[in-house]
Structure formats: structure tokens, C-alpha cells
Design a protein around this motif. Structure first.
Motif, PDB file in Angstrom:
ATOM      1  N   ALA A   1       0.858  -1.191   0.000  1.00 37.91           N
ATOM      2  CA  ALA A   1       0.000   0.000   0.000  1.00 37.91           C
ATOM      3  C   ALA A   1       0.890   1.235   0.000  1.00 37.91           C
ATOM      4  N   GLU A   2       1.524   1.491  -1.143  1.00 38.35           N
ATOM      5  CA  GLU A   2       2.477   2.585  -1.284  1.00 38.35           C
ATOM      6  C   GLU A   2       2.172   3.395  -2.529  1.00 38.35           C
ATOM      7  N   THR A   3       2.648   4.641  -2.525  1.00 37.35           N
ATOM      8  CA  THR A   3       2.494   5.528  -3.682  1.00 37.35           C
ATOM      9  C   THR A   3       3.057   4.857  -4.931  1.00 37.35           C
ATOM     10  N   ARG A   4       2.332   4.978  -6.026  1.00 36.31           N
ATOM     11  CA  ARG A   4       2.778   4.425  -7.301  1.00 36.31           C
ATOM     12  C   ARG A   4       3.244   5.554  -8.226  1.00 36.31           C
ATOM     13  N   SER A   5       4.334   5.301  -8.964  1.00 39.61           N
ATOM     14  CA  SER A   5       4.827   6.223  -9.987  1.00 39.61           C
ATOM     15  C   SER A   5       4.825   5.489 -11.316  1.00 39.61           C
ATOM     16  N   TYR A   6       4.276   6.131 -12.346  1.00 46.01           N
ATOM     17  CA  TYR A   6       4.134   5.481 -13.646  1.00 46.01           C
ATOM     18  C   TYR A   6       4.691   6.363 -14.760  1.00 46.01           C
ATOM     19  N   PRO A   7       5.316   5.742 -15.775  1.00 49.40           N
ATOM     20  CA  PRO A   7       5.749   6.505 -16.954  1.00 49.40           C
ATOM     21  C   PRO A   7       4.584   6.681 -17.938  1.00 49.40           C
ATOM     22  N   LEU A   8       3.492   7.191 -17.417  1.00 48.37           N
ATOM     23  CA  LEU A   8       2.269   7.374 -18.189  1.00 48.37           C
ATOM     24  C   LEU A   8       1.650   8.697 -17.764  1.00 48.37           C
ATOM     25  N   GLY A   9       1.087   9.434 -18.711  1.00 42.76           N
ATOM     26  CA  GLY A   9       0.553  10.751 -18.421  1.00 42.76           C
ATOM     27  C   GLY A   9      -0.556  10.752 -17.381  1.00 42.76           C
ATOM     28  N   GLN A  10      -0.728  11.893 -16.738  1.00 41.89           N
ATOM     29  CA  GLN A  10      -1.740  12.025 -15.687  1.00 41.89           C
ATOM     30  C   GLN A  10      -3.139  11.704 -16.197  1.00 41.89           C
ATOM     31  N   ALA A  11      -3.493  12.248 -17.368  1.00 37.71           N
ATOM     32  CA  ALA A  11      -4.857  12.060 -17.877  1.00 37.71           C
ATOM     33  C   ALA A  11      -5.165  10.593 -18.149  1.00 37.71           C
ATOM     34  N   GLN A  12      -4.228   9.897 -18.791  1.00 34.75           N
ATOM     35  CA  GLN A  12      -4.477   8.497 -19.112  1.00 34.75           C
ATOM     36  C   GLN A  12      -4.451   7.627 -17.861  1.00 34.75           C
TER      37      GLN A  12
ATOM     38  N   THR B   1       0.684  -1.409 -17.023  1.00 33.34           N
ATOM     39  CA  THR B   1       1.626  -2.243 -17.782  1.00 33.34           C
ATOM     40  C   THR B   1       1.022  -2.678 -19.109  1.00 33.34           C
ATOM     41  N   SER B   2      -0.236  -3.080 -19.086  1.00 36.04           N
ATOM     42  CA  SER B   2      -0.904  -3.503 -20.317  1.00 36.04           C
ATOM     43  C   SER B   2      -1.030  -2.337 -21.291  1.00 36.04           C
ATOM     44  N   TRP B   3      -1.346  -1.164 -20.765  1.00 36.52           N
ATOM     45  CA  TRP B   3      -1.486   0.010 -21.635  1.00 36.52           C
ATOM     46  C   TRP B   3      -0.156   0.360 -22.307  1.00 36.52           C
ATOM     47  N   LEU B   4       0.917   0.363 -21.519  1.00 38.52           N
ATOM     48  CA  LEU B   4       2.231   0.679 -22.072  1.00 38.52           C
ATOM     49  C   LEU B   4       2.685  -0.377 -23.074  1.00 38.52           C
ATOM     50  N   ARG B   5       2.335  -1.622 -22.816  1.00 38.21           N
ATOM     51  CA  ARG B   5       2.685  -2.688 -23.755  1.00 38.21           C
ATOM     52  C   ARG B   5       1.963  -2.506 -25.077  1.00 38.21           C
ATOM     53  N   ASP B   6       0.695  -2.099 -25.001  1.00 36.03           N
ATOM     54  CA  ASP B   6      -0.095  -1.933 -26.217  1.00 36.03           C
ATOM     55  C   ASP B   6       0.170  -0.615 -26.919  1.00 36.03           C
ATOM     56  N   ASN B   7       0.813   0.326 -26.222  1.00 36.77           N
ATOM     57  CA  ASN B   7       1.111   1.636 -26.807  1.00 36.77           C
ATOM     58  C   ASN B   7       2.576   1.970 -26.554  1.00 36.77           C
ATOM     59  N   PRO B   8       3.504   1.246 -27.172  1.00 30.68           N
ATOM     60  CA  PRO B   8       4.936   1.394 -26.846  1.00 30.68           C
ATOM     61  C   PRO B   8       5.512   2.752 -27.208  1.00 30.68           C
ATOM     62  N   ASN B   9       4.907   3.487 -28.131  1.00 31.81           N
ATOM     63  CA  ASN B   9       5.460   4.762 -28.580  1.00 31.81           C
ATOM     64  C   ASN B   9       4.777   5.957 -27.931  1.00 31.81           C
ATOM     65  N   LEU B  10       3.979   5.708 -26.898  1.00 31.92           N
ATOM     66  CA  LEU B  10       3.131   6.759 -26.340  1.00 31.92           C
ATOM     67  C   LEU B  10       3.922   7.950 -25.821  1.00 31.92           C
ATOM     68  N   ASN B  11       4.986   7.706 -25.052  1.00 32.63           N
ATOM     69  CA  ASN B  11       5.708   8.800 -24.408  1.00 32.63           C
ATOM     70  C   ASN B  11       7.031   9.137 -25.080  1.00 32.63           C
ATOM     71  N   LEU B  12       7.273   8.620 -26.268  1.00 31.02           N
ATOM     72  CA  LEU B  12       8.493   8.953 -26.976  1.00 31.02           C
ATOM     73  C   LEU B  12       8.396  10.358 -27.567  1.00 31.02           C
ATOM     74  N   PRO B  13       9.525  11.095 -27.676  1.00 33.39           N
ATOM     75  CA  PRO B  13       9.488  12.367 -28.410  1.00 33.39           C
ATOM     76  C   PRO B  13       9.020  12.138 -29.837  1.00 33.39           C
ATOM     77  N   GLU B  14       8.512  13.191 -30.458  1.00 32.86           N
ATOM     78  CA  GLU B  14       7.890  13.041 -31.779  1.00 32.86           C
ATOM     79  C   GLU B  14       8.862  12.448 -32.795  1.00 32.86           C
ATOM     80  N   THR B  15      10.156  12.881 -32.763  1.00 32.66           N
ATOM     81  CA  THR B  15      11.114  12.370 -33.748  1.00 32.66           C
ATOM     82  C   THR B  15      11.365  10.881 -33.553  1.00 32.66           C
ATOM     83  N   GLU B  16      11.518  10.457 -32.256  1.00 33.78           N
ATOM     84  CA  GLU B  16      11.747   9.039 -31.987  1.00 33.78           C
ATOM     85  C   GLU B  16      10.515   8.226 -32.306  1.00 33.78           C
TER      86      GLU B  16
END
Length: 272
Positions: free
Chosen positions: A145-156, A246-261
């Protein structure tokens, strides 16, 4: 001459007491869930039901022993009284085991409670003062029962939180959606346990377009002991959120990449 075989009085009383205990439990729970009786009255009613159920079990055991020795009638009544009594006592055994395992706590949170306000605020006449654990106690009893940090935007991340709450069937009472200013997003929901105790959860999501932090609070509104429910609920919900992210990031691997990458990661167009 016909010999009459009497029915054991102990068996008769066992059946009667068991027949009283069952509706006492069922009606008390139903009235408590419908908020037609107060929690204090509910506790008194189920305590009375437990006493009646215990008497039914005792009477059943005595009846079975005497019937075995005397040959009286009443096996069916004695066994039915025993079944009803044990059926009514089973929840008390279950909760007694939980009470021995968990301290009398009513409020668990992954961060400062002031950041996770309840819709039903503590301190009002209808709500007992919250009972909390120290940080060390909470970590020992509910290590996940601890704070979670995710490499996913706040809205999503908030959208996934809302979806999980909806999947759990919790009664949403207030929602503060993410906004352009990236203010903390909050959602409050209420849960009713089987006996009719009400509990409230608050989930807070902070972050930006690329990352988010999630905190959660779960508090009992009309009980003086949660039997571990609040801490276990937070652990289970955050574990489910881990899986959803985890499932969302797996299904959207390019979500948080910069536009060029992200553009380079896209498959090349097929030749015409």
C-alpha cells in the motif's frame, strides 16, 4: 402394548433457537445495509443473534448425546438446530480471526490524509474518530500500500483509475478531472461491505503529460474496526492498476516517446 418414544426436549429447543438465530442475523444485516438501523443497534442485534446461535449449538450437542443414549426421537431437529447455529456463528469466527490478525484500524492512506479528503468528512457526529497506524506499522501489515509512480501521463492514468473503480462497482461520489493546469485529479467513491459497513476510498493522481503518481486512501465511515479491509483494498486496487498501466504501455509502446523518436519507431510505408 404400544411403547411411545418421546421427542427430546433438547432437540426441540435446539431447533427453535436455531430458527430464531437465522432471521435475527439476516434481518439485522438487511436493516443495516438499508440504513434503517444505526450501527450501534446493529452490533447489539447481531451480538444477541450470536448468543442465541451459541445456545442452539449447545442444546444440539446435548440433544444428540441424550438421543444416542436414550433412543429418543429428535435427530433431525437436533441436527437442524446445530446447522443453523453453526451457520450463524461462522461470520463471527471469520471476523474474530481477522480481529486477531489486524489491529483496530479504520483509516489507511499512502500519503498525508489532508491531500486525500473524504466526501464524508471525519469529525462529524455520525462518524467515529479515525483510528490510524504508524508508518512502520502500515508498512509491516500492508507493504504494497504505497504511492505508485508510472511513466504514463496524468490524464491516461486517471482514466485507468476511473475504469478500475467502475469495474469494481464502487459508488462514485465526486470526481475532479485532470485539467490543463495539471492540478491534482481526485475521485471519491463509497463501498458497502456485506454486513452493511460503509467505507470510502479516495484516489489522487498527480503528474504531467509523461508521468504520474497515484496515492490512495480507504477509510471506514461507521465502524470502529475494519478487520484489515482498508489496507487490503488499497493493495489490491494498486496491484490491479499496476497491471492496467503495464498492459497500456505494452499496447502503446510509442506513447511517451518524443515526436522524432516516435516517427522513427513507426514501420516504414509499404512500396506502392
Amino acid at each position: 402394548m404400544r411403547i411411545l418414544i418421546r421427542t427430546s426436549r433438547w432437540a426441540i429447543w435446539a431447533r427453535r433457537l436455531g430458527g430464531v438465530a437465522v432471521p435475527l442475523v439476516v434481518i439485522s444485516v438487511a436493516l443495516h445495509r438499508l440504513r434503517l438501523i444505526t450501527s450501534d443497534l446493529f452490533v447489539n442485534a447481531v451480538t444477541a443473534a450470536a448468543v442465541v446461535a451459541l445456545l442452539a449449538v449447545v442444546a444440539s450437542v446435548v440433544a444428540l448425546a441424550r438421543i444416542w443414549q436414550s433412543g429418543d426421537h429428535g435427530w433431525g431437529k437436533a441436527l437442524l438446530g446445530l446447522f443453523f447455529g453453526l451457520f450463524c456463528l461462522a461470520p463471527f469466527v471469520w471476523y474474530g480471526n481477522l480481529a486477531a490478525k489486524y489491529p483496530p484500524v479504520t483509516d489507511i492512506a499512502t500519503t498525508t490524509r489532508g491531500l486525500l479528503p473524504l466526501v464524508f468528512e471525519p469529525g462529524t457526529a455520525a462518524m467515529p474518530p479515525p483510528r490510524v497506524l504508524s508508518k512502520a506499522q502500515a508498512s509491516a501489515l500492508f507493504p504494497n500500500a504505497e504511492t505508485r509512480s508510472y511513466p504514463l501521463g496524468q490524464a491516461q492514468t486517471f482514466a485507468l483509475v476511473v475504469q478500475l473503480i467502475d469495474d469494481n462497482g464502487w459508488d462514485v461520489r465526486m470526481v475532479r478531472e485532470p485539467n490543463a493546469a495539471l492540478d491534482p485529479a481526485l475521485i471519491n467513491a463509497q463501498i458497502m461491505t456485506i454486513p452493511g459497513w460503509r467505507e470510502e476510498i479516495v484516489v489522487r493522481v498527480t503528474g504531467d503529460a509523461a508521468s504520474a503518481k497515484v496515492d490512495m486512501r480507504s477509510a471506514s465511515l461507521n465502524a470502529r474496526h475494519d478487520f484489515g479491509a482498508n489496507g487490503l483494498r488499497i493493495e489490491q486496487f494498486l496491484a490491479d492498476l499496476d497491471t492496467a498501466v503495464t498492459s497500456w504501455l505494452r499496447d502503446n509502446p510509442n506513447l511517451n516517446l518524443p515526436e522524432t523518436e516516435a516517427a522513427e519507431a513507426l514501420p516504414a510505408p509499404a512500396p506502392s
